[in-house]
Design a protein around this motif. Structure first.
Motif, short mmCIF file in Angstrom:
data_model
loop_
_atom_site.label_atom_id
_atom_site.label_comp_id
_atom_site.label_asym_id
_atom_site.label_seq_id
_atom_site.Cartn_x
_atom_site.Cartn_y
_atom_site.Cartn_z
N VAL A 135 25.30 10.62 -39.37
CA VAL A 135 24.38 9.85 -40.19
C VAL A 135 24.22 10.56 -41.53
O VAL A 135 23.87 11.74 -41.58
N MET A 136 24.51 9.81 -42.58
CA MET A 136 24.35 10.33 -43.93
C MET A 136 23.50 9.34 -44.71
O MET A 136 23.65 8.14 -44.55
N VAL A 137 22.60 9.88 -45.53
CA VAL A 137 21.74 9.02 -46.35
C VAL A 137 21.82 9.50 -47.80
O VAL A 137 22.07 10.67 -48.07
N ARG A 138 21.62 8.56 -48.70
CA ARG A 138 21.60 8.92 -50.12
C ARG A 138 20.37 9.77 -50.37
O ARG A 138 19.27 9.44 -49.91
N ASP A 139 20.53 10.85 -51.11
CA ASP A 139 19.39 11.73 -51.36
C ASP A 139 18.30 11.04 -52.17
O ASP A 139 17.12 11.35 -52.03
N GLY A 140 18.65 10.05 -52.95
CA GLY A 140 17.65 9.30 -53.71
C GLY A 140 16.80 8.37 -52.85
O GLY A 140 15.73 7.94 -53.28
N ASP A 141 17.25 8.09 -51.62
CA ASP A 141 16.50 7.23 -50.70
C ASP A 141 15.55 8.02 -49.80
O ASP A 141 14.77 7.43 -49.07
N ILE A 142 15.63 9.35 -49.85
CA ILE A 142 14.79 10.18 -48.99
C ILE A 142 13.39 10.25 -49.58
O ILE A 142 13.20 10.64 -50.73
N LEU A 143 12.41 9.85 -48.77
CA LEU A 143 11.01 9.90 -49.19
C LEU A 143 10.37 11.22 -48.81
O LEU A 143 9.41 11.66 -49.45
N GLY A 144 10.87 11.85 -47.76
CA GLY A 144 10.32 13.14 -47.35
C GLY A 144 11.02 13.69 -46.14
O GLY A 144 11.60 12.96 -45.34
N ILE A 145 10.96 15.02 -46.02
CA ILE A 145 11.47 15.75 -44.86
C ILE A 145 10.27 16.51 -44.29
O ILE A 145 9.64 17.28 -45.01
N PHE A 146 9.98 16.27 -43.01
CA PHE A 146 8.75 16.80 -42.42
C PHE A 146 9.04 17.61 -41.16
O PHE A 146 9.86 17.22 -40.34
N ASP A 147 8.35 18.72 -41.02
CA ASP A 147 8.42 19.56 -39.84
C ASP A 147 7.55 18.94 -38.75
O ASP A 147 6.35 18.75 -38.95
N LEU A 148 8.13 18.63 -37.61
CA LEU A 148 7.36 17.99 -36.54
C LEU A 148 6.26 18.89 -35.99
O LEU A 148 5.19 18.42 -35.61
N ASP A 149 6.51 20.20 -35.92
CA ASP A 149 5.48 21.10 -35.41
C ASP A 149 4.24 21.10 -36.29
O ASP A 149 3.12 21.20 -35.80
N ASN A 150 4.42 21.00 -37.58
CA ASN A 150 3.29 21.07 -38.51
C ASN A 150 2.64 19.73 -38.78
O ASN A 150 1.49 19.68 -39.20
N THR A 151 3.34 18.64 -38.56
CA THR A 151 2.78 17.33 -38.91
C THR A 151 2.33 16.51 -37.72
O THR A 151 1.49 15.63 -37.87
N SER A 152 2.88 16.77 -36.53
CA SER A 152 2.57 15.91 -35.39
C SER A 152 1.17 16.11 -34.84
O SER A 152 0.69 15.32 -34.03
N TRP A 153 0.47 17.13 -35.26
CA TRP A 153 -0.91 17.31 -34.79
C TRP A 153 -1.84 16.29 -35.45
O TRP A 153 -2.91 16.00 -34.93
N SER A 154 -1.44 15.75 -36.58
CA SER A 154 -2.28 14.79 -37.29
C SER A 154 -2.26 13.42 -36.60
O SER A 154 -1.19 12.89 -36.29
N PHE A 155 -3.44 12.87 -36.39
CA PHE A 155 -3.55 11.54 -35.78
C PHE A 155 -2.81 10.50 -36.61
O PHE A 155 -2.14 9.63 -36.07
N ARG A 156 -2.92 10.57 -37.92
CA ARG A 156 -2.26 9.58 -38.78
C ARG A 156 -0.75 9.65 -38.68
O ARG A 156 -0.07 8.62 -38.68
N THR A 157 -0.21 10.85 -38.60
CA THR A 157 1.24 10.99 -38.46
C THR A 157 1.70 10.43 -37.13
O THR A 157 2.69 9.69 -37.06
N ARG A 158 0.99 10.77 -36.06
CA ARG A 158 1.35 10.24 -34.74
C ARG A 158 1.26 8.72 -34.73
O ARG A 158 2.14 8.04 -34.19
N ARG A 159 0.23 8.18 -35.33
CA ARG A 159 0.07 6.71 -35.39
C ARG A 159 1.21 6.08 -36.19
O ARG A 159 1.77 5.05 -35.80
#
Length: 87
Positions: A9-33
């Motif tokens: 899987v390859m994506v255009r770098d201009g189409d990337i909105l963000g790269i997120f670490d699951l360990d640091n972001t999955s604790w947030s209710f909004r991210t999980r939702r």
């Protein structure tokens, strides 16, 4: 330029909105939702059988976001992106 996320899987770098670490972001209710909703809508793709370490949010052509779960770390993905921009 393109960024290789894994599993051919390859994506255009201009189409990337963000790269997120699951360990640091999955604790947030909004991210999980957000991730649960994206999965219900069929906008989540797991790249590989290993435990995902990060997720990449990509703007699709139809205007909606696509979530790629990848076993690669955010640092590895960022490194791939910086290398590809200099080649």
């Amino acid at each position: 330029m393109y960024l290789h996320l894994g599993q051919n899987v390859m994506v255009r770098d201009g189409d990337i909105l963000g790269i997120f670490d699951l360990d640091n972001t999955s604790w947030s209710f909004r991210t999980r939702r957000f991730l649960e909703r994206a999965e219900r809508e069929g906008r989540v793709a797991a790249l590989g059988d290993d435990l995902p370490r990060s997720f990449v949010l990509v703007q699709r052509e139809d205007g909606g976001p696509m979530v790629y779960l990848t076993p690669l770390s955010p640092a590895a993905l960022a490194g791939r992106g910086s290398r590809s921009s200099f080649e």
